[in-house]
Design an enzyme around this catalytic site. Structure first.
Site, short mmCIF file in Angstrom:
data_model
loop_
_atom_site.label_atom_id
_atom_site.label_comp_id
_atom_site.label_asym_id
_atom_site.label_seq_id
_atom_site.Cartn_x
_atom_site.Cartn_y
_atom_site.Cartn_z
N GLY A 21 -3.11 5.68 -9.69
CA GLY A 21 -2.43 4.42 -9.38
C GLY A 21 -3.02 3.77 -8.15
N GLY A 23 -2.07 0.32 -5.37
CA GLY A 23 -1.19 -0.80 -5.05
C GLY A 23 -1.86 -1.69 -4.04
N SER A 25 -1.87 -1.56 -0.88
CA SER A 25 -2.46 -0.97 0.30
C SER A 25 -3.05 0.41 0.07
CB SER A 25 -1.38 -0.85 1.39
OG SER A 25 -0.26 -0.18 0.84
N ALA A 26 -2.88 0.92 -1.12
CA ALA A 26 -3.23 2.33 -1.29
C ALA A 26 -3.77 2.64 -2.68
CB ALA A 26 -1.98 3.19 -1.03
N VAL A 28 -3.74 6.05 -5.23
CA VAL A 28 -3.06 7.34 -5.36
C VAL A 28 -3.86 8.24 -6.31
CG1 VAL A 28 -0.91 8.49 -6.04
CG2 VAL A 28 -0.83 6.23 -4.95
N ASP A 137 11.18 -2.54 -1.18
CA ASP A 137 10.15 -2.72 -2.22
C ASP A 137 10.64 -2.13 -3.54
OD1 ASP A 137 7.81 -3.73 -3.16
OD2 ASP A 137 6.51 -2.21 -2.26
#
Ligand SMILES: Nc1ncnc2c1ncn2[C@@H]1O[C@H](COP(=O)(O)OP(=O)(O)OP(=O)(O)O)[C@@H](O)[C@H]1O
Length: 718
Positions: A21, A23, A25-26, A28, A137
């Protein structure tokens, strides 16, 4: 062997496997914690994109590690690796609800499933709120599922803090994603918000799970912002959503009340009839997961779908970057952006219903506005910290030799500075479940759900092999980190390259990136004067739409959208779109009389004239901002445009000559067309302004005549 539940802060103890995954900012990864052979998730947050100092992040990481609730993903520990913060957490083998919907349930889930998922989510919120936290969020993309149907709310803490604290100057204009889930009070500056904002997001998430997408998701963010503030709250429609129960509709309506004080608490909501009979997710949710391929294959499929969409659309680069995140990044991670900026830009939005390919849930509304004044030191996800490939490789081999020992480059703080390995006892309860749940089912490998099979074609590669840690560790969020090292064919490589091209992270430090749909539209679409938002999917709110399409009154000071929308009627103008009429100032009869005469009183005209002045100069500002913030390879265009707008030629960059040849003719044509349109609009505006000025003068003259006549009459009467 590490003790069960105890996780070290050594990157070498973790072998990163597949990417599962990403997003705002990141990224995973599924990973193995080598000392205990456990599967975990490693979230790699790019600190280059972080606006907070490490103290803030550390504090937040500590908070995360203290969270102890079965429905909340907690951080086992976190530490800095290179320019990334690694957060070690339980691996949720089935990914997010958003993933699941995109892969197999594009129209949303059945009510019993929704009830189960929402109930677990609500339990998580109840816990957080009780402990003084606001999640901020809540959305389907952050509701994670494991193999046995356990539901956990993720993404609490680090990324939020990363954007919400620290240097606001750098972050204030950074707006990533779409504000579909954000409560009106969050979008309205100065109104203040509390935990009830989560309840609004929860209500939106309920609609997302019911329909497969959040309300307004087909619109550009700025428009979503305006619609959230000015429309009636979205909800389940009594006609269109017949399949859903009354109690579900009621529950959603309770959450989506604009007045935050009237929204229920999570605790109270849990007692609502809708949740009374909700089945445990292990019963209802687990059924959804039968026969699905492993998470990482789904993620690949979604990435390929992204790539395929882009290949079809041949987006310009900024839109590519925006769309690249569309499958995942559908909410605003940072509740920290300049609302005034957005409002100002929103004033330029045209109706985009005619835009090809812009449909609800296509994710194309992802929008990036970057602070043009930012230092430029941040990097996108794909930015390498190494000067060149050789340097990068040298770094990798050195790092490998040193047994994956992490060297911190961020602010000279080593990973141990931020280590916050969790309290073993606190999360021991989750461990057994995690270990079992996280093992992927090999029987799932060959499944290809029809909804993505058609769109991305048959996959030619398998992705089951692990990523070599080095490819991640060297630059964990760089391009390299995204390259699985096992492919079965060249076509796999090609498609992966395409995927990587698509998935370049947004460049948060770059220029103002407005040529997304919303902004490009505002530049290129001619102003139209009729029509509404026409949200076909939100018929309920249709009747309540305030006609602000095109323009709303923009003042140089604070604009209060809510106020301006209230008590005003709108009058259309060929070029200005809609005018806000101070209806209260002019009694209807008087207004009718005066308009019948063909004259308008100064009290009516003046605001319009001011409006026109402001909008014209505002548009000029926007145009200049855009031109100033273009990418270097657009220098030629920029200079060309600058000349068009009468700027001195020395403004043009010396690189122009070399760029002239590289400028694509198509792009040139596009820009020229935009310039022509802008010029035409400005000409129309100027004409209108002149006309209005003349009218105003005539009106004044007429008023003088009237008052003189009145004086004469009075004198005669006397
Ligand atoms: N523990 C986990 N196990 C499995 N998948 C996960 C886990 N955590 C996150 N993911 C996946 O990775 C995606 C991105 O993670 P996350 O939302 O934490 O990143 P982000 O950058 O904070 O995203 P956002 O855009 O929501 O701020 C999630 O939508 C989910 O699909």
């Amino acid at each position: 062997m590490g003790r069960k539940g105890s996780y070290s802060a050594l990157p070498s103890d973790y072998r990163l496997l597949e990417e599962v995954g990403y997003g705002a900012s990141a990224t995973v990864f599924r990973a193995i914690y080598l000392p205990s052979n456990e599967i975990v998730a490693v979230k790699c947050l790019d600190l280059d994109r972080c606006n907070s100092n490490l103290d803030d992040i550390r504090r937040e990481a500590q908070t995360m590690s203290l969270i102890d609730h079965p429905n909340i993903i907690r951080a086992y520990c976190s530490f800095v690796v290179e320019h990334c913060l690694w957060v070690i957490m339980p691996f949720m083998a089935e990914g997010s609800c958003l993933h699941l919907m995109k892969i197999s349930y594009p129209d949303g889930f059945e009510e019993p499933v929704i009830a189960s998922i929402l109930k677990e989510t609500l339990k998580a919120l109840e816990y957080l709120h009780k402990h003084g936290h606001i999640h901020r969020d809540v959305k389907a993309g952050n509701i994670l599922l494991d193999g046995s149907g356990v539901v956990k709310l993720g993404d609490f803490g680090v990324s939020t803090c990363m954007f919400d604290k620290g240097d606001r100057q750098r972050s204030r204009n950074t707006f990533v994603g779409t504000p579909c889930w954000m409560a009106p009070e969050v979008l309205q500056p100065g109104s203040g918000y509390d935990f009830k904002a989560d309840i609004w997001s929860f209500g939106i998430t309920a609609l997302e799970l019911a329909h497969g997408h959040a309300p307004f998701s087909k619109y550009p963010p700025m428009k979503v912002l305006l619609m959230t503030l000015q429309n009636a709250p979205p909800g389940l429609d009594y006609d269109r959503d017949k399949k859903f129960s009354k109690s579900f509709k009621e529950m959603v309506a309770m959450c989506l009340v604009k007045d935050q004080t009237k929204r229920p608490t999570a605790e109270k909501l849990l007692k609502h009839a809708f949740f009374k009979n909700a089945k445990p997710p292990e019963l209802s949710v687990k059924k959804l997961l039968v026969g699905l391929p492993p998470l990482w294959d789904r993620v690949k499929a979604l990435q390929l779908k992204d790539a395929a969409q882009l290949a079809l659309k041949k987006m310009p680069s900024a839109e590519e970057e925006a769309l690249s995140q569309s499958e995942y990044q559908r909410g605003v991670s940072a509740w920290n952006f300049d609302v005034e900026d957005l409002k100002a830009q929103a004033s330029l939005i045209q109706d985009d219903d005619d835009l090809p390919g812009l449909k609800e849930d296509d994710g194309s509304s992802i929008f990036l506005v970057n602070n043009k004044n930012s230092s430029g030191s941040g990097s996108g996800l794909g930015k390498s910290t190494f000067a060149n490939e050789n340097e990068y490789r040298r770094h990798i081999s050195v790092a490998e030799e040193s047994d994956m020992k992490c060297s911190s480059t961020k602010n000279e703080i080593s990973e141990v500075d931020i280590v916050d390995c969790g309290n073993k006892e606190m999360f021991a309860g989750n461990e057994n479940r995690l270990k079992n749940d996280s093992l992927p089912s090999t029987t799932k490998q060959n499944f290809e759900p029809s909804c993505w099979k058609n769109e991305v074609g048959r996959r030619h590669q398998t992705y089951s092999g692990p990523l070599l840690p080095s490819s991640v560790r060297g630059n964990s969020l760089s391009e390299r980190s995204r390259i699985p090292e096992r492919f079965e064919s060249d076509s796999a490589l090609a498609s992966d390259k395409q995927k990587r091209d698509v998935r370049k992270g947004p460049n948060l430090s770059g220029p103002l990136m407005l040529p997304t749909r919303a902004s490009a539209n505002s530049l290129s679409a001619p102003i139209r004067s009729s029509g509404g938002f026409g949200d076909s999917s939100d018929e309920k709110s249709k009747g309540n739409v305030v006609q602000i399409k095109g323009r709303f009154s923009v003042t140089s000071e604070h604009v209060d959208l809510v106020k301006t929308s209230q008590g005003t009627s709108l009058r259309k103008s060929a070029s200005v779109g809609e005018w806000l009429m101070p209806g209260k100032l002019v009694p209807n009869s008087q207004y009718a009389k005066e308009t019948n005469n063909g004259w308008l009183p100064a009290s009516v005209l003046m605001p319009h004239l001011q409006n026109l002045f402001q909008q014209t100069s505002f548009q000029q500002d926007i145009i200049m901002n855009l031109l100033n913030s273009m990418q270097p390879n657009e220098a030629f265009d920029e200079c060309f445009a600058a000349l068009q707008f009468g700027m001195p030629p020395q403004e043009c960059n010396a690189d122009i000559d070399s760029n002239v040849e590289t400028v694509g003719t198509e792009r040139e044509r596009l820009l020229l067309a935009q310039i022509a349109e802008l010029e035409a609009r400005m000409a129309v505006l100027t004409d209108e302004l002149t006309t209005e000025k003349q009218k105003h003068m005539q009106l004044e003259q007429q008023l003088n005549v009237f008052s003189r006549e009145e004086e004469i009459r009075e004198e005669e009467a006397a």
